[in-house]
Design an enzyme around this catalytic site. Structure first.
Site, mmCIF file in Angstrom:
data_model
loop_
_atom_site.group_PDB
_atom_site.id
_atom_site.type_symbol
_atom_site.label_atom_id
_atom_site.label_comp_id
_atom_site.label_asym_id
_atom_site.label_seq_id
_atom_site.Cartn_x
_atom_site.Cartn_y
_atom_site.Cartn_z
ATOM 1 C CG ASP A 77 10.005 91.185 48.493
ATOM 2 O OD1 ASP A 77 9.635 92.007 47.642
ATOM 3 O OD2 ASP A 77 10.982 91.348 49.242
ATOM 4 C CB SER A 80 14.150 90.629 49.217
ATOM 5 O OG SER A 80 12.998 89.894 49.610
ATOM 6 C CE1 TYR A 123 13.506 91.819 52.925
ATOM 7 C CE2 TYR A 123 13.578 91.740 55.315
ATOM 8 C CZ TYR A 123 13.532 91.084 54.092
ATOM 9 O OH TYR A 123 13.526 89.725 54.045
#
Ligand SMILES: *[C@@H]1O[C@H](CO)[C@@H](O)[C@H](O)[C@H]1NC(C)=O
Length: 370
Positions: A77, A80, A123
């Site tokens: 990802d 992040s 998130y």
């Protein structure tokens, strides 16, 4: 319907978020992953990880934690900066309906080091919490010594996109500055430990097919033409200046910012602008807050201008077809200041453009994917 897996792992730096997730029927969601998984051999000092594609909405690949290796499927990802996997005693880590998640058992690892301080992250799709641990990790065939990561005890905040999704955890590939407790990311540790030749990685996302994440370099066989390098405006997310967003030659946003986020399925932009953009292509909002468009409509190109260079998506590329429904691949998301306003160039964008993330030189390279 294929939309249920739409997901955003964009790590929310402040507490406020307005991401809407689709929750469609589970029967439709529980589908076989179409493509089988094959681990590619690692070459020289860069390593390739096969990225599996779940309904063009979740892209994940294999890594491991512990000695001997305990394997996990994680979302790699770029939105992040933390690594987490489910803890062996996690009772809120999904998997009740389809299959089970792989879980980390510290008692079975000879390289485990106790930490246990509380961990929590927010998130776009929701919160996750647990406790910190330290252990050897491995990605792309490279051992990462003493990686601090989280053993997650509660992932219920991510909803069905996680519980029914195909991944166990998330491996953040953005910068330490947005990592919880500024914990060095696996990539940063690989660089600091001198394990990879170049401090970079690159994504090739498949279109309903396997893709590839290259660690320590990029794969010249996965794009055509030359890479065009765009400098980062900030090394937090992978953030670049966005000169302009236009549809059919009309500008809808200018002098703004965007991040390239492999963990977000679609494209997002400020709610009011996405509304205008949707209108301009003839898309209509449904009750779930998504925009759908007539599958037979003639659609204008949508162009993102970055560093003076046009990155264009055709109608076929920004529409997600599912049966007789066609989803406009943009969602409204208002990222609050100071991080926002921000556009998120997610998987829909990255399927078209092979993307090289150059950590050391703080730049992103784009080329048209094969
Ligand atoms: C683990 O984290 C939780 C919160 O996530 C916290 O309540 C607990 O005290 C932590 N455990 C230890 C041993 O510190």
């Amino acid at each position: 319907m294929k939309f249920a897996a739409l997901f955003s792992t964009f790590a929310v730096a402040s507490a406020v978020t307005t991401v809407k997730l689709n929750k469609k029927s589970n029967e439709d969601f529980i589908e076989e992953v179409r493509s089988s998984f094959q681990l590619k051999s690692t070459l020289g000092d860069s390593g390739d990880i096969t990225i599996k594609d779940y309904q063009n909405s979740q892209y994940f690949g294999e890594m491991s934690v512990g000695t001997p290796a305990q394997k996990f499927d994680v979302i790699f990802d770029t939105g992040s900066s933390n690594l987490w996997v489910p803890a062996s005693d996690c009772s809120n880590c999904g998997g009740k309906i389809v299959g089970r998640k792989n879980k980390y058992d510290r008692t079975k690892s000879s390289t485990y080091v106790v930490d246990d301080a509380p961990f929590a992250i927010q998130y776009g799709s929701g919160p996750v919490s647990g406790n910190w641990s330290v252990d050897t990790a491995n990605m792309g065939g490279f051992d990462i010594d003493a990686q601090r990561f989280a053993e997650v005890k509660d992932a219920s905040g991510l909803g069905v996109a996680y519980s029914l999704g195909k991944f166990d955890g998330i491996l953040g590939l953005a910068f330490d500055s947005i990592s919880i407790d500024k914990t060095p990311t696996p990539l940063k540790n690989l660089i600091d430990q001198g394990k990879i030749d170049k401090g970079m990685f690159a994504f090739y996302l498949g279109d309903e097919a396997d893709g590839e994440l290259t660690i320590g370099g990029y794969d010249e066989t996965k794009y055509t033409g030359d890479l065009v390098w765009e400098p980062l405006s900030q090394a937090t997310y992978w953030e670049i200046d966005l000169d302009d967003v236009s549809a059919g030659g009309t500008s809808y946003a200018s002098s703004t910012s965007g991040i390239v986020d492999s963990g977000t399925s679609l494209l997002t932009g400020p709610t009011s602008i996405v509304k205008d953009l949707a209108k301009s292509v003839g898309a209509k909002a449904n009750v779930a807050g998504e925009y759908t468009v007539d599958c037979d409509a003639t659609l204008p190109d949508i162009t993102f201008t970055i560093g003076g260079n046009p990155y264009t998506l055709t109608g076929d590329e920004y529409i997600i077809k599912s049966g007789t429904t066609c989803l406009f691949a943009f969602m409204g998301l208002d990222v609050p200041r100071p991080a926002g306003p921000l556009w998120i160039l997610g998987d829909v964008f990255m399927r078209k453009f092979y993307t090289v993330f150059d950590y050391e030189n703080e730049q992103i390279g784009f080329a048209t994917a094969i």
